[in-house]
Structure formats: C-alpha cells, structure tokens
Design a protein around this motif. Sequence first.
Motif, PDB file in Angstrom:
ATOM      1  N   GLY A 148      12.144  14.066  -7.009  1.00  0.00           N
ATOM      2  CA  GLY A 148      11.274  12.973  -6.576  1.00  0.00           C
ATOM      3  C   GLY A 148      10.037  13.375  -5.816  1.00  0.00           C
ATOM      4  N   GLY A 149       9.804  14.661  -5.630  1.00  0.00           N
ATOM      5  CA  GLY A 149       8.616  15.079  -4.905  1.00  0.00           C
ATOM      6  C   GLY A 149       7.362  15.008  -5.765  1.00  0.00           C
ATOM      7  N   ALA A 150       6.290  14.514  -5.188  1.00  0.00           N
ATOM      8  CA  ALA A 150       4.990  14.440  -5.853  1.00  0.00           C
ATOM      9  C   ALA A 150       3.935  14.285  -4.770  1.00  0.00           C
ATOM     10  N   PRO A 151       2.668  14.497  -5.101  1.00  0.00           N
ATOM     11  CA  PRO A 151       1.638  14.318  -4.068  1.00  0.00           C
ATOM     12  C   PRO A 151       1.630  12.921  -3.459  1.00  0.00           C
ATOM     13  N   TRP A 152       2.161  11.922  -4.176  1.00  0.00           N
ATOM     14  CA  TRP A 152       2.239  10.558  -3.654  1.00  0.00           C
ATOM     15  C   TRP A 152       3.654  10.195  -3.211  1.00  0.00           C
ATOM     16  N   SER A 153       4.622  11.095  -3.407  1.00  0.00           N
ATOM     17  CA  SER A 153       6.009  10.860  -2.997  1.00  0.00           C
ATOM     18  C   SER A 153       6.409  11.989  -2.054  1.00  0.00           C
ATOM     19  N   LEU A 154       6.278  11.722  -0.750  1.00  0.00           N
ATOM     20  CA  LEU A 154       6.412  12.748   0.273  1.00  0.00           C
ATOM     21  C   LEU A 154       7.714  12.569   1.040  1.00  0.00           C
ATOM     22  N   PHE A 155       8.099  13.619   1.772  1.00  0.00           N
ATOM     23  CA  PHE A 155       9.347  13.606   2.522  1.00  0.00           C
ATOM     24  C   PHE A 155       9.116  14.065   3.950  1.00  0.00           C
ATOM     25  N   THR A 156       9.935  13.540   4.864  1.00  0.00           N
ATOM     26  CA  THR A 156       9.955  14.049   6.225  1.00  0.00           C
ATOM     27  C   THR A 156      11.381  14.364   6.631  1.00  0.00           C
ATOM     28  N   THR A 157      11.521  15.353   7.486  1.00  0.00           N
ATOM     29  CA  THR A 157      12.761  15.577   8.210  1.00  0.00           C
ATOM     30  C   THR A 157      12.417  15.501   9.694  1.00  0.00           C
ATOM     31  N   CYS A 158      13.431  15.281  10.521  1.00  0.00           N
ATOM     32  CA  CYS A 158      13.160  15.104  11.950  1.00  0.00           C
ATOM     33  C   CYS A 158      13.261  16.401  12.742  1.00  0.00           C
ATOM     34  N   SER A 159      13.587  17.506  12.070  1.00  0.00           N
ATOM     35  CA  SER A 159      13.632  18.799  12.750  1.00  0.00           C
ATOM     36  C   SER A 159      13.358  19.906  11.746  1.00  0.00           C
ATOM     37  N   ARG A 195       8.063   8.726 -10.487  1.00  0.00           N
ATOM     38  CA  ARG A 195       7.863   8.345 -11.883  1.00  0.00           C
ATOM     39  C   ARG A 195       6.763   7.288 -12.040  1.00  0.00           C
ATOM     40  N   HIS A 196       6.713   6.351 -11.107  1.00  0.00           N
ATOM     41  CA  HIS A 196       5.803   5.210 -11.253  1.00  0.00           C
ATOM     42  C   HIS A 196       4.592   5.274 -10.319  1.00  0.00           C
ATOM     43  N   ARG A 197       4.380   6.436  -9.729  1.00  0.00           N
ATOM     44  CA  ARG A 197       3.214   6.650  -8.857  1.00  0.00           C
ATOM     45  C   ARG A 197       3.144   5.582  -7.761  1.00  0.00           C
ATOM     46  N   ILE A 198       4.263   5.395  -7.084  1.00  0.00           N
ATOM     47  CA  ILE A 198       4.331   4.492  -5.944  1.00  0.00           C
ATOM     48  C   ILE A 198       4.138   5.323  -4.679  1.00  0.00           C
ATOM     49  N   PRO A 199       3.124   5.066  -3.869  1.00  0.00           N
ATOM     50  CA  PRO A 199       2.982   5.837  -2.623  1.00  0.00           C
ATOM     51  C   PRO A 199       4.202   5.627  -1.726  1.00  0.00           C
ATOM     52  N   MET A 200       4.872   6.706  -1.415  1.00  0.00           N
ATOM     53  CA  MET A 200       6.122   6.592  -0.660  1.00  0.00           C
ATOM     54  C   MET A 200       6.286   7.789   0.264  1.00  0.00           C
ATOM     55  N   TYR A 224       3.245   9.666  10.832  1.00  0.00           N
ATOM     56  CA  TYR A 224       3.564   8.897   9.627  1.00  0.00           C
ATOM     57  C   TYR A 224       2.299   8.303   8.999  1.00  0.00           C
ATOM     58  N   GLU A 225       1.403   7.802   9.810  1.00  0.00           N
ATOM     59  CA  GLU A 225       0.179   7.211   9.255  1.00  0.00           C
ATOM     60  C   GLU A 225      -0.648   8.239   8.492  1.00  0.00           C
ATOM     61  N   VAL A 226      -0.676   9.476   8.970  1.00  0.00           N
ATOM     62  CA  VAL A 226      -1.368  10.529   8.233  1.00  0.00           C
ATOM     63  C   VAL A 226      -0.725  10.721   6.856  1.00  0.00           C
ATOM     64  N   LEU A 227       0.602  10.730   6.826  1.00  0.00           N
ATOM     65  CA  LEU A 227       1.301  10.915   5.553  1.00  0.00           C
ATOM     66  C   LEU A 227       1.121   9.715   4.634  1.00  0.00           C
ATOM     67  N   TYR A 228       1.113   8.503   5.187  1.00  0.00           N
ATOM     68  CA  TYR A 228       0.848   7.331   4.359  1.00  0.00           C
ATOM     69  C   TYR A 228      -0.510   7.476   3.666  1.00  0.00           C
ATOM     70  N   GLY A 229      -1.500   7.888   4.437  1.00  0.00           N
ATOM     71  CA  GLY A 229      -2.829   8.061   3.859  1.00  0.00           C
ATOM     72  C   GLY A 229      -2.848   9.103   2.762  1.00  0.00           C
ATOM     73  N   ASP A 257       0.827  -1.210   0.000  1.00  0.00           N
ATOM     74  CA  ASP A 257       0.000   0.000   0.000  1.00  0.00           C
ATOM     75  C   ASP A 257       0.856   1.252   0.000  1.00  0.00           C
ATOM     76  N   VAL A 258       2.000   1.193   0.707  1.00  0.00           N
ATOM     77  CA  VAL A 258       2.866   2.354   0.823  1.00  0.00           C
ATOM     78  C   VAL A 258       4.271   1.868   1.161  1.00  0.00           C
ATOM     79  N   VAL A 259       5.256   2.669   0.786  1.00  0.00           N
ATOM     80  CA  VAL A 259       6.658   2.387   1.097  1.00  0.00           C
ATOM     81  C   VAL A 259       7.185   3.503   1.992  1.00  0.00           C
ATOM     82  N   HIS A 260       7.820   3.125   3.081  1.00  0.00           N
ATOM     83  CA  HIS A 260       8.518   4.115   3.917  1.00  0.00           C
ATOM     84  C   HIS A 260      10.009   3.929   3.676  1.00  0.00           C
TER      85      HIS A 260
END
Length: 370
Positions: A138-149, A114-119, A340-345, A97-100
């Motif tokens: 690599g940023g896209a509405p389905w390819s998101l990023f987090t930083t810890c600060s 590129r391949h619309r993989i939820p990540m 993280y679960e919010v971002l996965y969704g 369903d999603v890749v972390h």
Amino acid sequence: MKIAVIGHVRFPIARPFMGGMEAHCWHLCRGLQTRGHDVTLFAAGDSDWGGKVESVMDVHYDREFPWHKWHGTPELTGHLDAAFERLLPRLAEGSFDVVHNNSLHRFPPRFAARHRIPMVTSLHVPPFDVLKRAVADGGAPWSLFTTCSQRQLGAWFDDADAPFARVVPNGIDLADWPFSPEGDGTAVWMGRITPTKGTHLAAQAAKIAGIPLNIYGTIEDQGYFDTEIAPLINEGVQYGGHLQGVDLTEAIARASVLLFTPLWDEPFGLAAIEAMACGLPIAAVENGAIREVAGDAARYAGADAGELAKALREAIGIPRWAARERVERLFTVEHMLGAYEVLYGRAIDAVGHVSDVPSFEVFELPPALI
C-alpha cells in the motif's frame, strides 16, 4: 482541509479512553479541528469526540466479539471485513482532501494506493503478518505511513529504507497534564489491566521497594485481575478504578513516580509522557520504545520484580522538572499535528504531480517536527 479520520473500532473513540490508541485518535480529531480543518471521524457508532462521527459499525466490536476470545477467528475477521468493505466507497465519494487512517485494518492502505486516495496511515502497534503485507503493498507517494517510534519504524520496515514512512511521535495537550512541583512519595500505575501491560509486576515491585502504589485503569481481563492483582491489594497497593479527566490527572500528579511495565513490544508509551508532563519520573520495564520516549527521566529494569524495585527506588529521585522538560521539548500535540499536516500536504501534492510509477525519493520533515 477536509479530513477523514478512520479510528480503530475495537473500542469507542470517547472518554474515558480504553487505551492510548483511543486517546490519540480523540486528540487528533479535536486538534485538527482547532487548527481550522473540517474533520469527520469514521469509527464505531458509540464514539464521541465532540464533532462529526460516521459509523463504521453500530457499536465497537469488543462488545460483541471480545478480543481475548475472538482474535484471529473467522467470525471477527468477517465482521471487520464487511464493515470496511462498506466504508471504502464512502471515503472515495466524500470529497475529502486527505484520509488519516488509524484503523489497523488491511483494506485502507491498498485502497489508497490503488485509487490514488491521499492517505496517511498511522501504525500504532507492532507488525502483524496480515497488515504488514498490506503496508508493503500500500505504499505510494500519496499513501504514506507513520510509526510513533524509531523502533517501530525498523520493525515494520525490517530496518530497510522506508521511503513512504516517517516517525511522528505521539503528542499530548500539556493543558490536560499540568506540572506539579512535588509528589507525595507514592508510586502510580495507569493503563489497561491485562497481562501484556504487566500490572502485577508493578504491584510486586512496589511491595518489595516499600513504596505505596495506586493502580488506575479499566479491568480488561477480569480473570487476570482476580488471580494476579487482587491478592496483592492491601494497605500498600490500592486499586483506584478507571478514572477520567481531571480526576485521573490529579491522581497522577499527586504521585512521585510512575511504574511503566510493558511485557510486550510497546510501540510508544502514552501513559509515560502523560505522567512525565505532570513531573513524574519513570521506573520502567525496558520493552519496546520506552527508552526512546523517557530517556534520562527514567530508570530501567528487566521483567523482574526485584530489578524493577531497585529502578523504582532510584527513579523517585530524578528531578520532576527533567521529566516535564522532555515532554515540552518532544511530545506536545502541536508538534504531532504539525508533522501530520506536512505529510497530508505531501500526499495531496503527490496525487496531482506524481506519475503512476512510484517514486522512491525519501522526504524529510523539518527538524522541529521530528
């Protein structure tokens, strides 16, 4: 959800942890599984988090290509590129369903976009050129990023708008780091013993302050230990080895203050919140995000042993409950996993509802998850 987690492959995702990235990934997998998700970890084959592991390479790369000797070389780059080229089709074919993604490799974000993989890609280190270009691509509405600060968010995205990025602070399981109401008057240092972690500065400051210090951690750079640390070890400074589990927790909880001495742009400081959970205030070299993390539960200094000794004497008087309360409020594993679960969704929903034209709408997490 069926979740693939990609670990960093320099070290195994297993106890005893070599550093914060390994601890984060291990707790991420276990926490997601506890919350009912089906988790598969893609990592070095000698990893062990108590669940499913699929190997990216047979053993962690630092065994064959020690980072201090091989970093940036064509040999190590080729070794990693070949492994991730083999990995990407497995992610696409695994019905996840999603890749972390915690890998710090440049291939996964571009592949996801590129391949619309939820990540969701977590950026655990300061930016470096190769990965920063992949993040930009690599940023896209389905390819998101987090930083810890927040500091790292600004560094990765040049203080500009970051529509596909969000700060998700690291979190710990408070049950692993129980509060101790009083310490024994000693200082403690823990982490990987390597020049960028500043272990020598902690030992020098403790000797100046006249406060006994115990050092715990893996010796990553033996030459550094032999030349910079070993000469400082005596009745006031002791090396206690690379402890794990309850042994490490008890050793930390006995102390009265943690010395935290990054000599690089420390993205977060997992050791700081682990010690704070036990009730230890912090004497810190102010590099990276440590003030963001420790706040008023620390005293700060520059990278100078005399300044740090003064901060150490002051920090030992900070109430232990103040350190614990800050962790309870901001840095629990439950807060981290919920964010993280919010971002996965968000990533999953975007694959089905967003057109091929990227949307730059900024999304917000609930305040409780920030």
